[in-house]
Design a protein around this motif. Structure first.
Motif, PDB file in Angstrom:
ATOM      1  N   TRP A  36       0.855  -1.189   0.000  1.00 34.74           N
ATOM      2  CA  TRP A  36       0.000   0.000   0.000  1.00 34.74           C
ATOM      3  C   TRP A  36       0.888   1.236   0.000  1.00 34.74           C
ATOM      4  CZ3 TRP A  36      -5.217   0.095  -0.537  1.00 34.74           C
ATOM      5  CH2 TRP A  36      -5.910  -1.111  -0.337  1.00 34.74           C
ATOM      6  N   ARG A  45       4.023  10.342  -3.837  1.00 29.42           N
ATOM      7  CA  ARG A  45       3.488   9.083  -3.363  1.00 29.42           C
ATOM      8  C   ARG A  45       4.442   8.488  -2.335  1.00 29.42           C
ATOM      9  NH1 ARG A  45       0.643   5.242  -7.682  1.00 29.42           N
ATOM     10  NH2 ARG A  45      -0.243   7.319  -8.035  1.00 29.42           N
ATOM     11  N   THR A  50       4.034  -3.130   3.224  1.00 20.88           N
ATOM     12  CA  THR A  50       4.223  -4.190   2.241  1.00 20.88           C
ATOM     13  C   THR A  50       4.118  -5.539   2.934  1.00 20.88           C
ATOM     14  OG1 THR A  50       5.563  -2.987   0.626  1.00 20.88           O
ATOM     15  CG2 THR A  50       5.973  -5.324   0.787  1.00 20.88           C
ATOM     16  N   TYR A  95      -3.314   3.667  -2.527  1.00 20.32           N
ATOM     17  CA  TYR A  95      -3.141   2.813  -3.693  1.00 20.32           C
ATOM     18  C   TYR A  95      -2.617   1.446  -3.277  1.00 20.32           C
ATOM     19  CZ  TYR A  95      -3.344   7.154  -6.408  1.00 20.32           C
ATOM     20  OH  TYR A  95      -3.730   8.350  -6.967  1.00 20.32           O
ATOM     21  N   CYS A  96      -3.199   0.428  -3.865  1.00 20.70           N
ATOM     22  CA  CYS A  96      -2.718  -0.935  -3.740  1.00 20.70           C
ATOM     23  C   CYS A  96      -1.743  -1.205  -4.886  1.00 20.70           C
ATOM     24  CB  CYS A  96      -3.922  -1.876  -3.813  1.00 20.70           C
ATOM     25  SG  CYS A  96      -3.554  -3.616  -3.846  1.00 20.70           S
ATOM     26  N   ALA A  97      -0.692  -1.981  -4.614  1.00 20.99           N
ATOM     27  CA  ALA A  97       0.295  -2.281  -5.638  1.00 20.99           C
ATOM     28  C   ALA A  97       0.799  -3.710  -5.477  1.00 20.99           C
ATOM     29  CB  ALA A  97       1.464  -1.306  -5.561  1.00 20.99           C
ATOM     30  N   PRO A 107       8.194   2.833  -5.017  1.00 21.30           N
ATOM     31  CA  PRO A 107       7.009   2.595  -5.852  1.00 21.30           C
ATOM     32  C   PRO A 107       7.330   2.170  -7.274  1.00 21.30           C
ATOM     33  CG  PRO A 107       7.227   4.937  -5.287  1.00 21.30           C
ATOM     34  CD  PRO A 107       8.207   4.203  -4.458  1.00 21.30           C
ATOM     35  N   TYR A 110       7.206  -1.641  -8.168  1.00 23.54           N
ATOM     36  CA  TYR A 110       5.962  -2.400  -8.182  1.00 23.54           C
ATOM     37  C   TYR A 110       5.392  -2.354  -9.595  1.00 23.54           C
ATOM     38  CZ  TYR A 110       6.145  -2.496  -3.104  1.00 23.54           C
ATOM     39  OH  TYR A 110       6.524  -2.721  -1.807  1.00 23.54           O
ATOM     40  N   TYR A 112       2.214  -3.428 -10.785  1.00 28.17           N
ATOM     41  CA  TYR A 112       0.783  -3.221 -11.010  1.00 28.17           C
ATOM     42  C   TYR A 112       0.209  -2.331  -9.911  1.00 28.17           C
ATOM     43  CZ  TYR A 112       1.700  -7.277 -13.928  1.00 28.17           C
ATOM     44  OH  TYR A 112       2.223  -8.125 -14.859  1.00 28.17           O
ATOM     45  N   TRP A 113      -0.762  -1.502 -10.322  1.00 31.92           N
ATOM     46  CA  TRP A 113      -1.359  -0.523  -9.405  1.00 31.92           C
ATOM     47  C   TRP A 113      -2.870  -0.494  -9.564  1.00 31.92           C
ATOM     48  CZ3 TRP A 113       1.396   2.468  -5.934  1.00 31.92           C
ATOM     49  CH2 TRP A 113       2.786   2.385  -6.034  1.00 31.92           C
TER      50      TRP A 113
END
Length: 123
Positions: A36, A45, A50, A95-97, A107, A110, A112-113
């Motif tokens: 997150w 961001r 995690t 945001y979820c990642a 960030p 990662y 995918y978001w």
């Protein structure tokens, strides 16, 4: 390819709690480290938490340690962020990642978001 969808954001008073789930679809979610992040207006961001693939290890930003809990249910392809003792400074889009090879707190590592969900904490 993994699709991530956050839900559960909203308005809460300071000191309150909120749980934000993130549902994954596509490839096997248990193959990915999940995390997150959050972004407040005018700010970059920032890392929140995690969790590793199996859920055996978790990592937190100092600002949320002891108040937030990240967890996952791989049978449901879902990662959760439980937020307690919320403060006005926690107000942000969350945001979820997910990623296969991540550097905790970075960030850009990662893959995918999700689209994000707004959390607003009133004083």
């Amino acid at each position: 390819q993994v699709q991530l969808v956050e839900s559960g954001g909203g308005l809460v008073q300071a000191g309150g709690s909120l749980s934000v789930p993130c549902a994954a679809s596509g490839r096997t979610f248990s193959s990915y480290t999940a995390g997150w992040f959050r972004q407040a207006p005018g700010k970059e961001r920032e890392f929140v938490a995690t969790i590793t693939r199996s859920g055996s290890n978790t990592y937190y930003a100092d600002s949320v340690k002891g108040r937030f809990t990240i967890s996952r249910d791989n049978a449901k392809d879902t990662v959760y962020l439980q937020m307690n003792s919320l403060k006005p400074e926690d107000t942000a889009v969350y945001y979820c990642a997910a990623g296969t090879t991540v550097t905790i707190g970075r960030p850009h590592t990662y893959d995918y978001w999700g689209q994000g969900t707004q959390v607003t904490v009133s004083s």
